[in-house]
Design a protein around this motif. Structure first.
Motif, PDB file in Angstrom:
ATOM      1  N   SER C  45       0.823  -1.206   0.000  1.00 52.40           N
ATOM      2  CA  SER C  45       0.000   0.000   0.000  1.00 52.40           C
ATOM      3  C   SER C  45       0.856   1.254   0.000  1.00 52.40           C
ATOM      4  O   SER C  45       0.475   2.278  -0.574  1.00 52.40           O
ATOM      5  CB  SER C  45      -0.918   0.007   1.218  1.00 52.40           C
ATOM      6  N   GLN C  87      -6.864   0.995  -0.224  1.00 48.97           N
ATOM      7  CA  GLN C  87      -7.247  -0.095   0.672  1.00 48.97           C
ATOM      8  C   GLN C  87      -8.255   0.377   1.717  1.00 48.97           C
ATOM      9  O   GLN C  87      -9.170  -0.336   2.078  1.00 48.97           O
ATOM     10  CB  GLN C  87      -5.991  -0.649   1.360  1.00 48.97           C
ATOM     11  N   ASP C 166      -6.134  -1.699  -4.779  1.00 50.04           N
ATOM     12  CA  ASP C 166      -5.469  -2.224  -3.584  1.00 50.04           C
ATOM     13  C   ASP C 166      -6.468  -3.045  -2.771  1.00 50.04           C
ATOM     14  O   ASP C 166      -7.326  -2.487  -2.082  1.00 50.04           O
ATOM     15  CB  ASP C 166      -4.913  -1.050  -2.744  1.00 50.04           C
ATOM     16  N   GLU C 167      -6.377  -4.319  -2.894  1.00 50.33           N
ATOM     17  CA  GLU C 167      -7.262  -5.265  -2.220  1.00 50.33           C
ATOM     18  C   GLU C 167      -8.741  -4.930  -2.411  1.00 50.33           C
ATOM     19  O   GLU C 167      -9.488  -4.772  -1.448  1.00 50.33           O
ATOM     20  CB  GLU C 167      -6.932  -5.344  -0.724  1.00 50.33           C
ATOM     21  N   GLY C 402      -3.036  -2.708   6.508  1.00 49.75           N
ATOM     22  CA  GLY C 402      -4.419  -3.155   6.652  1.00 49.75           C
ATOM     23  C   GLY C 402      -4.547  -4.529   7.299  1.00 49.75           C
ATOM     24  O   GLY C 402      -5.339  -4.720   8.219  1.00 49.75           O
TER      25      GLY C 402
HETATM   26 MG   LIG Z   1      -2.033  -2.614   2.247  1.00 54.81          MG
END
Ligand SMILES: [Mg+2]
Ligand SMILES: Nc1ncnc2c1ncn2[C@@H]1O[C@H](COP(=O)(O)OP(=O)(O)OP(=O)(O)O)[C@@H](O)[C@H]1O
Ligand SMILES: Nc1ncnc2c1ncn2[C@@H]1O[C@H](COP(=O)(O)OP(=O)(O)OP(=O)(O)O)[C@@H](O)[C@H]1O
Ligand SMILES: [Mg+2]
Lengths: 338, 323, 500, 338
Positions: C45, C87, C166-167, C402
């Motif tokens: 991230s 994220q 991002d995710e 995260g």
């Molecule tokens: Mg991350």
């Protein structure tokens, strides 16, 4: 996604419209309270609901409303500016002192009145610029910076004027409140125009919307390409200018420029904005709301004076009515106030 | 135009509703004045509406005047917060042809039938003389009011000026206290730490500053009765009952009595006459005072502001003895 | 070959004592979908924030299409080059969905925003994603999934030729993920380039052509996906040999028939579900599956007391719990990992130790004492027990990556040594290795004789369950015993043949 | 659990210790500014840095610090209480009026002094209870409710006392500030004890920790099983009690009970708390910090008075010094202030 369970509301356009309407309602949550005040006022006295008295309420509200306008903009971006109450005093004072002769406590520069008038918003802008620098650039806490600034500015005004009230040859500076058009002082018109302009700007202009975004989530605003720092800073400058003009309106209203002009007004400014639905956390509120806040405060005040409440109890009753108005607007607005 | 004939407003010659304002209510002096207003109006046969309080905000005072006028008062007793910041209100009254008497502060301009007051500058000067009589040299403190108010400013300036002129050996130290008790007490406290040799204190408002001053002196072990060689001379303004009591107890040397009762009384007195259409001229009055034209068109009934000391503290004429 | 869409050269970033990135280089070719993987805290991230103009790199440089990246103050220029789904939530909660979608690029130009047009555009945009939310809802009131979709829709609508995700799938159910992938493939055909981050490695194989692995803030490997096997990918991420142990309830001994009943839910109804009954016994894991709209989250939240039911009861060991009373639930021995870690899981500004001990403050010492020393000890223990990458127990949770934040939430839930554990998407955003470890913890907890209620979108998680209840439209639609086949379960979750 | 992959940094305890120290430093970010003030004070005057003057600073700070303590607790939970400045006035006024004879403006009930003294914190608690009810239960906005309450309470005090200052027979009520022990007034000792008790409570007790959690993220606190509403409400009550006691200390310090006791003090209270690092957003700050804030404000004031800065310029210079102190503490603390 299975849509069996999709939020039931989304299916119904009626609900959607309702939501939009309720957003409107929330802005005007104070209207019921305002109406109640006017009805009671009308019942108690024949003078309250007259054109004269309305003019008088509006005239008295003009200066305050300009400062509330500035403060609301700052609050929307999630910041504070307490120093506006001092800006209200020092900006017109400097403008006036540049113009009036030394014999009347001026600086002795004796600039033409026009230049003095122009200097007023410039001083306001300068103060806002310094506040913005300290808060946005140096990342100092807005509340406490502007509180210190409040003291510095008030102190500077007392220092430079020796605490004296300016009153000689102020005609150019009182004109804003003494000249009338269609029965209303120019200051009321000016406030009205500025509220409309800024109100539309906040609703329909990209920069206006970005104030909400900044106050709501600085990082998201930045990620959306909004120049967060620059706009926050600019808002301080604008608020300074508006407070300076508000100060000029105040001077016109009282006809003199005291060293304590605006002193203690900031709590009232916050009260008007917050009671009108502007959030102290930023990102929420409208100018229509803030304006109803100003009008509510001012009409309750007028009502109590007309109702001849004993002077000793005036304050208590005033506070009580505001509290009740809050509760009314809480239930009219339907949402918890934050 | 809205300008009515004054005679029309005067109506049946000096009767009818009248209004009175207050600058603030959190001081014992104004609280007493507020009490006297309806009483004195009645004495004059006037029907006074409840007083309205501007709560130290000059804009509110203007609004108050407007509100009273719109309620149809036939006369006004106004207590300006500031000599200049009242003029707009006076204009409104003039437009409606309503006579105005100003109490306590003389307006810079505008139409007033009479100004009723004892001069703020005189308070400072009288206090200076009382201290000067007792302290020939050394340090004296003045606990000042709010410099942004006309009362604080005039008293401060007069005291400074008088000390410089008449008692050059006395050095004046200052505490800016903004009419606040805690500021007076802590300010004096700091000052006394640095200057334990202070010989006298002038309190610009006895109602607010007397207790905190005594408290600060007590904390510094500088509180001795009048007559004791270590006594710090204390002189104040206001003349509220507690100050008179302090004089009797030998704590306070003198106070300048600001006549709350006379303010209310002669405010109503002149107002009644003005409502009846009378006009006035400089010269002596029927109540031991003189009318002076302080600036063109502005007449002032300069009420005596007696200095109260141990000698005359029991004088029944003092308003502080009549509450 | 044309110039790379984006190229990072020797990028480095420090946060105080923490090295988040060190000498990382990355090249993304035009038209490819490039996966970025690594364990929690590896620096993914951080790299994203540098590639999208959110933060500045300490060392090295970034270029787009061969030209150096614009300066940070020129956000407009960044917007033209790259769009991103971050994220964490990047919406303005007070503003409506419509406005969030078009923030700072509203219809009508700078001067006169046309609200009607804006709302219509927003409606169309969301319709194209089949997202059923009212565009006038304040974004702060959206569910996690809806918000995620709003952000995805926004990022993909910018018209940028390079998009970072991002995710994006961490909080989505399988159908939603499928829709996203469908759209990604379409756009890729039109020449859009993606940088895709996920901890679900099968997704990498599904949509990506190249993969880059970060480990401990360093670049480890970049290769076409077909050249690295899943096992090799895991090895590269962890820096050690050895694959993942797959846990499956079917392989362990069946539950003792006389296992005592711990959690009993009877006829529970509430917002989004009705008449749900279930039993969880000692040593049993019960899974709740279903689409995000099935009401499974609401059921679990009601069990813990986060929501008050409209009817029905929850009992622990035969004792009825007062409705909507979290302290009572805690006292009865329920621990919970809530769904949205930022909203109700964590006090972001506070330290790891404060967060981890939040539910057990009353059990740390006599008379309610909770001294910093004890809290720090517990915090340190949580760091090792849950494999949290952090500078120490005093570090604010907001500084964590995260996945590591998610581990703190789990630590908080288990810190109270509960009898019943309610886990809602417990492994969202957690890397493969840590997920294995977390599931091991759950399994251990189960083995200790606890009852586990597990709500998840991931089949890997659900495999741990002795029984999986499938919810559809707020009702239990099916039950699967351990040993179910993926296809059967998915078919039930999606309700194939039941609607449309 | 596997711990093979633990981050290299976590291995270094030195880093951890440093971080802990820097947290401490942040709490004491004002210390450098305080030191500067004292050094300058020592240079300007021999008396500033004497035992006597320190006592005098502490005596003056006692009342303020008690209110700051109460306000800090409220701020930690993410709320506001502006009404504390009025509580400072009305609580001791009611207590005193219950005791003193009608001739001295009492109610005429002439309760024994002890009961009057007990009534003071009870009145404070009642006010806090009402505030808590309106804010926590009715979910009204804290800022504006307590602003209205400020007005109501001040108004009620003016109404019941007719604006009179209470002077007579106040000995029982001034004792707190006039009785000394080891050279310091009891009010200072009381404030010190309360700061220690509440400071330890905030750090070591679960209820204290929960205040931080509530202010940091109400929802997360609720989900963690903290009784958010109950505790927030209780905090308003406690703050009311502390402000009432602060008011008593104030009365003792000035020796009389004016109808405007505490008027305008709330901005100073906020200044002290915020300058001392208590966040207006809730969840952050310590009592040690708040206390340094009080001491800084009070010592600057004392310094300026000892230096006999011209009265006209006092305010400006005071504000300027606070501004500089802020900048110093910003760079000493290292973190942006929010
Ligand atoms: Mg991350
Ligand atoms: N603002 C910050 N302050 C301090 N440290 C930070 C900050 N942001 C990130 N870090 C640290 O940088 C490292 C990398 O974090 P990053 O968020 O890039 O990880 P990630 O690879 O995205 O992990 P995840 O898969 O869990 O999202 C972590 O150790 C994290 O604690
Ligand atoms: N910030 C906002 N977010 C969401 N909706 C908004 C916002 N501001 C205004 N709206 C809504 O948009 C709708 C249309 O507002 P607007 O005044 O722009 O209408 P219009 O496009 O001019 O059309 P018409 O005048 O025919 O209603 C209104 O219902 C208003 O409530
Ligand atoms: Mg329209």
């Amino acid at each position: 996604m299975t849509d069996l369970m999709s939020d039931p509301q989304t299916a119904l356009p009626a609900v959607r419209a309702k939501r939009r309407k309720s957003a409107w309602l929330r802005e005007l949550a104070l209207l019921p309270a305002l109406v109640v005040v006017f009805v009671i006022g009308g019942l108690i006295s024949d003078t309250f609901f007259t054109f004269d008295n309305i003019i008088s309420i509006l005239s008295a509200a003009a200066a305050l409303s300009l400062v509330v306008l500035g403060e609301s903009l700052v609050l929307l971006t999630g910041k504070f500016d307490l120093s506006l109450e001092s800006t209200m005093g020092i900006a017109p004072a400097i403008g006036a002192m540049l113009v009036i002769p030394a014999a009347s406590s001026g600086f002795g520069t004796q600039w033409p009145s026009v230049l003095g008038l122009v200097a007023i918003p410039l001083v306001g802008a300068l103060i806002g610029f310094v506040n913005g620098f300290l808060i946005v650039k140096l990342k100092l806490n807005a509340f406490i910076v502007t509180l210190a600034m409040l003291t510095v500015l008030r102190g500077t005004q007392i220092g430079t004027t020796n605490g004296k009230t300016l009153f000689d040859q102020l005609d150019a500076f009182t004109a804003l409140a003494t000249t009338t058009f269609a029965g209303l002082p120019m200051s009321v018109w000016l406030a009205a125009v500025l509220f409309v302009v800024f109100g539309l700007g906040l609703r329909y202009h990209r920069v206006g919307r970005s104030l909400y975004a900044i106050g709501g989530n600085r990082e998201a605003a930045r990620a959306a390409g909004i120049r967060v720092d620059r706009i926050s800073w600019a808002v301080f400058v604008v608020a300074g200018v508006l407070a300076a003009i508000g100060g000029l309106a105040y001077t016109g209203y009282v006809g003199a420029l005291g060293a304590d002009q605006g002193d203690g007004l900031i709590l009232q400014v916050f009260a008007a904005a917050v009671i009108g639905g502007v959030s102290l956390d930023g990102g929420r509120g409208t100018l229509v709301g803030a304006l109803t806040g100003v009008l509510l405060l001012q009409s309750v005040d007028s009502l109590l004076r007309i109702a001849q409440v004993p002077a000793e109890w005036l304050k208590a009753i005033y506070g009580g009515i505001i509290l009740i108005a809050l509760i009314i607007s809480r239930y009219a607005g339907g949402k918890p106030q934050t | 135009s809205t300008k009515d004939k004054p005679a029309a407003a005067a109506g049946a010659g000096g009767t009818g509703k009248v209004g009175a304002t207050l600058p603030l209510l959190t001081s014992p002096f104004w609280q007493a004045y507020n009490k006297y207003v309806p009483q004195m109006a009645k004495e004059q046969g006037l029907d006074a509406l409840p007083t309205v309080n501007a709560d130290s905000d000059p804009a509110k005072l203007i609004t108050d005047i407007g509100t009273l006028l719109s309620q149809g008062v036939k006369g006004l007793v106004v207590t300006p917060l500031d000599s200049a910041a009242v003029v707009a209100g006076l204009k409104q009254a003039e437009n409606k042809g309503v006579p105005v008497v100003a109490v306590d502060v003389a307006p810079e301009s505008g139409k007033v039938a009479m100004v009723v007051r004892a001069d703020n500058k005189a308070y400072g000067t009288k206090a200076c003389d009382e201290i000067g009589k007792r302290v020939k040299s050394g340090k004296v403190v003045q606990v000042m009011g709010d410099l942004a108010s006309v009362n604080g400013r005039d008293r401060s300036a007069a005291f400074r000026e008088c000390m410089k002129q008449k008692y050059p050996d006395v050095k004046v130290l200052e505490v800016a206290a903004e009419w606040k008790a805690d500021k007076a007490s802590s300010g004096l406290d700091s000052l006394l730490t640095a200057n334990p040799d202070v010989k006298g204190v002038y309190m610009q408002a006895g109602g607010v500053y007397l207790a905190p001053t005594e408290q600060a002196l007590k904390r510094k072990n500088l509180f001795f009765p009048v007559g004791d060689p270590k006594h710090v001379v204390l002189v104040s303004n206001d003349g509220i009952p507690q100050e008179l009591a302090a004089i009797r107890n030998g704590e306070l040397d003198a106070t300048v009595s600001q006549p709350a009762d006379a303010y209310a009384k002669y405010g109503m007195y002149w107002l009644k006459k003005a409502m009846a259409g009378e006009t006035f001229k400089p010269g002596p009055t029927d109540h031991d005072s003189t009318i002076v034209e302080i600036s063109p068109g502005i007449l002032e009934d300069q009420l005596p502001a007696p200095v109260v000391t141990k000698d005359n503290v029991d004088d029944k004429a003092l308003w502080g003895n009549n509450l | 070959m044309s110039a790379p869409v984006v190229q990072a050269d020797g990028v480095g970033k420090r946060y105080g004592p923490t090295v988040a990135l060190q000498d990382v280089s990355l090249t993304v070719r035009p038209g490819e979908s490039h996966a970025l993987v690594g364990r929690n805290g590896a620096g993914k991230s951080t790299l994203v924030s540098i590639l999208t103009g959110l933060s500045e790199t300490d060392t090295g440089s970034v270029s787009f299409g061969g030209e150096p990246a614009p300066s940070l103050s020129k956000q407009d220029d960044w917007k033209a080059r790259v769009a991103c789904v971050y994220q964490h939530a990047m919406v303005v909660p007070q503003l409506t969905v419509a406005e969030n979608l078009f923030l700072n690029r509203q219809a009508g130009g700078g001067f006169a925003i046309g609200w009607k047009k804006l709302r219509r555009q927003a409606r169309e945009l969301l319709d194209s994603w089949d997202v059923r939310v009212d565009v006038d809802t304040p974004a702060g009131e959206l569910s996690v999934e809806d918000r995620q979709f709003v952000e995805i829709a926004r990022a993909l609508s910018y018209g940028a030729r390079f998009i970072v995700l991002d995710e994006p799938t961490a909080q989505l159910d399988s159908q939603a993920i499928e829709r996203l992938f469908e759209r990604m493939r379409q756009m890729q055909e039109n020449g859009v380039t993606f940088l895709f981050i996920s901890h679900h490695l099968h997704e990498v194989y599904e949509v990506c052509q190249a993969v880059t692995v970060l480990r401990d803030a360093r670049h480890v490997l970049t290769a076409p996906v077909e050249e690295v096997s899943r096992a090799a990918l895991v090895d590269a991420m962890t820096g050690e040999q050895g694959g993942l142990a797959v846990r499956d309830a079917a392989t362990r001994d069946p539950l003792a028939v006389d296992a005592e009943e711990v959690l009993a839910v009877d006829g529970l109804s509430g917002d989004g579900f009705h008449d749900v009954s279930l039993r969880v016994h000692r040593g049993e894991v019960v899974g709740l599956a279903g689409s995000n709209a099935s009401g499974k989250h609401q059921v679990a939240e009601t069990v813990y007391g986060l929501r008050a039911p409209t009817s029905g009861t929850v009992s622990v060991n035969g004792k009825r719990l007062p409705p909507g009373d979290i302290p009572a639930a805690l006292r009865a021995g329920i621990g919970c990992v809530p769904r949205d870690r930022h909203h109700e899981g964590l006090v972001l500004e506070h330290s790891i130790m404060d967060n981890a001990t939040l539910s057990v403050l009353d059990r740390m010492g006599r008379g309610g004492l909770a001294s910093p020393k004890v809290r720090r000890e517990r915090g340190s223990r949580a760091l090792t027990a849950y494999d949290i990458v952090a500078a120490g127990p005093d570090q604010p949770v907001s500084d964590l990556s995260g996945g590591n934040q998610q581990k703190v939430v789990l630590a908080r839930a288990l810190e109270s040594d509960p009898r019943v554990v309610v886990l809602i998407n417990p492994t969202a955003g957690v890397d493969v290795k840590s997920k294995e470890a977390l599931l091991a913890v759950v399994d251990r907890v189960r083995a200790e004789g606890k009852a586990v209620l597990l709500v998840s979108d991931e089949l890997d998680d659900l495999r741990l369950a002795d029984r999986v209840l499938v919810l559809r439209a707020g009702e239990v639609a099916a039950v699967h015993r351990a040993g179910w086949s993926d296809g059967d379960l998915v078919a039930d979750i999606e309700g194939v043949g039941l609607h449309d």
